[in-house]
Structure formats: C-alpha cells, structure tokens
Design an enzyme around this catalytic site. Structure first.
Site: not given
Ligand code: 9MR
Length: 401
Positions: A176, A222, A263, A294, A296
């Site tokens: 990101e 990613n 997402h 990722e 969903d």
């Molecule tokens: O799913 C993850 C969540 O439990 C955390 O609180 C969050 C913190 O920013 O990160 C989430 O995972 C992220 C991933 O690492 C990168 N892409 C977006 C995902 C969803 O926010």
C-alpha cells in the site's frame, strides 16, 4: 479430459491428493473418457490442486490458539493450502521493543503450515501501519534521523527475511505505498510514513534488500483497488502501480509479482471476470506473477440486515459470491496467478465490523457459526467446473526474469 491427463497434472502438483479425490462419473466409467469431480465432497485446497492453484487464508493467531474454538483450526488446516499471518509478521509485533525480537507467534504459524503441508505468504515487510511506537515516536521527536531510519528499515528487512529464510513462499515486500483517488491531491502519488521520510526510492531498495536476504522467496508488491484498470488517467491507481512495476522490471529491481488484495464491497457493484483477467494479463505480460492476497467482499449492514431480513440479506450474499467468483475465475484464467487468499474465512473474526464501526460486515465465505455461505460454494464450483483450454495449471517454477 481423459483420466490419464488428469493424473499428469497431478504429478505437477500434489499427485496423491488429486488422484485420490477424483471421482469418475457413471458416464465416464462407461465411456472411459470424461472425469468429473463431486465438488460437494471436495475442499477448496483439493479443488485448487487440480489447477496447481494454492487457496489461502489470513490467520488470526489468537483464534488458532483458542482451545475453545477447535473448528477454526480445523478449517484452516483442511480447506487451505497456503496461509498468511493476519498480524503477527508485522513490525509492531515482531519488534515491540527496539532490538528485541518476538518471533514466537509467527514461528508458530510457520510450524502449523509445515505440519499441514501449507505454503506461507509473508506479510508484511514494509508498510506505514502497525509500526512499533519506538520507531514512529523516535522519528517524530527527532531522535531517529532519516538516515538512521533508512538503516533501520534495511536492518528490519534483512533480519526478518533471514529469520524465515527458506520458509516463506511469497513475501509482501512493500504494501500500500501509493495513494487513492480520494486522497489529496487526487492524482496518484507515493503516500505515507516511508515516502515522507525516505522518498519513493525506498520501494526499490526494499526489494533489493529482501532479495539479498533470501534469493528464493518470491517478492511481491501488494495493494488494494488494483483489481481492474481505470481510464489510464492520473487518478488511475492500477495504471500507476503498473507503471511503477514496469519501471522496476526495466531497471532490474528484483520484483517477482504483484499482489492484488481484493477488498471489495457489494455497494460498489460487481466486477466481472473478464475485466479482472485483463488486468492480470497486463501484469503477467511484464513477466511478473500475480496473486489475490486479501480477498473479502463486505456489505452494508442496514437495520433490516441486522434484524435478519432475508430479502435484504440474500442479495448481499449473492453479490458477495459474484465478486469472489469474478476474482477467482480471473485468477484461474492466468497461469501466472499463483494463489488466491481470503482475508479470514469466517465473519466471526473479520476485521470489517471493527474498521467500519459496525456499519459493514458479512464479508467472508463462512458465517459466524462456520456455516459455509454461497460464496464458498461458488468458489468450489468455479474450481470444480473449470478446465482447459481457458484454465491452465500453474507453472511450478519461479517466473523468468
Ligand atoms: O486484518 C488486519 C487487522 O486485524 C488489523 O487491525 C489491521 C491494522 O491496520 O490490518 C488488517 O490487515 C490489513 C492488511 O495487513 C493490509 N491490507 C489491509 C488489511 C485490512 O486492513
């Protein structure tokens, strides 16, 4: 497809699983020509193996360790052939105190994966979120200079990749790094902590440092909202990422793949498989691998949804399934799309309700009680009923560079 050909594909992937799980239909038994599978008796990982495609999930380590919730662990093991740490490989977890590593939870996941013959996606080496306080506070109060910050990033990447050397299939090296059209300015640009302090060159450097520490792991960029191309203008995020990785290829930066997070939200409409597959093709034409990393597909939780109104819930479940399917079919269409990972499989532990203040949910392929949803069956159908000539087995080697 003849049974013989199927066995040949099985030899590329996991021969035992595939040959053991194929079921000849009565018609095939009499004609000895067509083999089909019964998707109702197959797991995602078994069906994926037919294509050499790895099916994955993000894993919540607290849920995996919860003795009162054995179903979580069972489903991770039985349904998936690759796993990603949802949080425990992030910098704040790995090095909460400067100089002291906490490898335990991440090592546990790697051990779990090994015990269950699963590959591991490493997530994530460089990201602006979930950084340890000592790092961000040190930068903010000036006790860590930008030169030191660059050295610390190099050390972090080197230490982490070396620790897991030989155990990680794909690393999300940088996550990101670029903005969204709704940011200011709306023209896509490098965003966040790392770009602000180190300039955009840190992205290429991160790949070089990762490659130096493990020459065999596949190195991915990613990001989200890059499932399809837009209009090619300065607000087209996918086009920006494409130009970035194209330049990396031209400059010999050691990047192997692009991870498209996936997402999605049903309120934004449906992707179709062809537009997504067109995007994958553009990336793989650069001789890069791709993966969905990722996935969903969330929905808005209106009062009627919360009250259990099936006329409100069903269209959301259908739209969610259609989006899962579009991404999966696109991945199946491209033999350099190596894996398809969902960001958690059950609504029980989804990050969505927290993140949206309870406004959105229903994003995963199982509900909170581990009942498979329409999306799960749609994915199994896509995997079961897809075959040559449009769907090709993955190429097992590393992509050519
Ligand atoms: O799913 C993850 C969540 O439990 C955390 O609180 C969050 C913190 O920013 O990160 C989430 O995972 C992220 C991933 O690492 C990168 N892409 C977006 C995902 C969803 O926010």
């Amino acid at each position: 497809m003849k049974p013989k050909q199927l066995i040949a594909i099985g030899a590329i992937a996991t021969a035992a699983t595939i040959t053991a799980t194929l079921v000849l239909s009565p018609a095939a038994e009499s004609h000895k020509s067509v083999a089909t599978v019964d998707p109702a008796s197959q797991t995602l990982r078994q069906l994926g193996a037919r294509h050499g495609l790895y099916l994955g999930t993000a894993v919540d380590m607290a849920a995996l360790a919860d003795a009162d919730d054995p179903q979580y662990r069972d489903i991770v093991a039985s349904e998936f052939s690759t796993v990603t740490a949802e949080n425990v490989m992030k910098w704040e977890t790995l090095e909460p105190t400067r100089g002291t590593y906490n490898w335990g939870p991440a090592d546990e996941l790697v051990d779990f994966a090994r015990a269950n013959r699963q590959r591991v996606r490493g997530h994530v080496l460089v990201w602006q979120n979930q950084l340890p306080g000592w790092l961000t506070e040190g930068v903010a109060d000036g006790t860590i200079t930008n030169d030191e910050l660059r050295d610390l990033l190099k050390k972090h990447i080197t230490d982490v990749v070396s620790h897991f050397k030989g155990k990680i299939w794909q690393w999300d090296v940088v996550n990101e790094a670029v903005s969204d059209p709704w940011d200011t300015p709306s023209t896509i640009h490098y965003k966040g902590f790392w770009a602000e302090h180190l300039g955009s060159e840190y992205v290429a450097d991160a790949f070089r440092w990762a490659r130096d520490a493990d020459r065999n792991a596949l190195l991915f960029y990613n990001d989200y909202n890059i499932e399809a191309f837009g209009d090619g203008s300065a607000t087209d995020k996918t086009a920006f990422v494409y130009e970035m990785v194209k330049q990396f290829r031209a400059d010999g930066v050691p990047i192997d793949g692009v991870g498209s997070q996936g997402h999605l939200g049903t309120q934004y409409g449906n992707y179709d498989a062809l537009q997504v597959s067109a995007a994958l093709k553009r990336f793989t034409d650069l001789k890069l691998a791709t993966a969905f990393t990722e996935v969903d597909v969330r929905s808005e939780l209106t009062d009627a949804v919360v009250d259990g109104s099936s006329s409100e819930i069903n269209p959301r479940l259908q739209a969610s399934a259609a989006n899962y399917s579009a991404l999966l079919q696109a991945c199946l269409s491209n033999r350099h799309c190596l894996s398809f990972t969902v960001w958690g499989f059950t609504d029980k532990y989804s990050w969505i309700p927290n993140w949206s203040d309870g406004q959105e949910g229903l994003a995963n392929i199982y509900d909170e009680d581990y009942q498979p949803k329409r999306a799960y069956n749609t994915m199994r159908a896509d995997l079961a009923f897809s075959g040559a000539p449009y769907v090709q087995p993955r190429i097992p080697q590393r992509p050519r560079r």
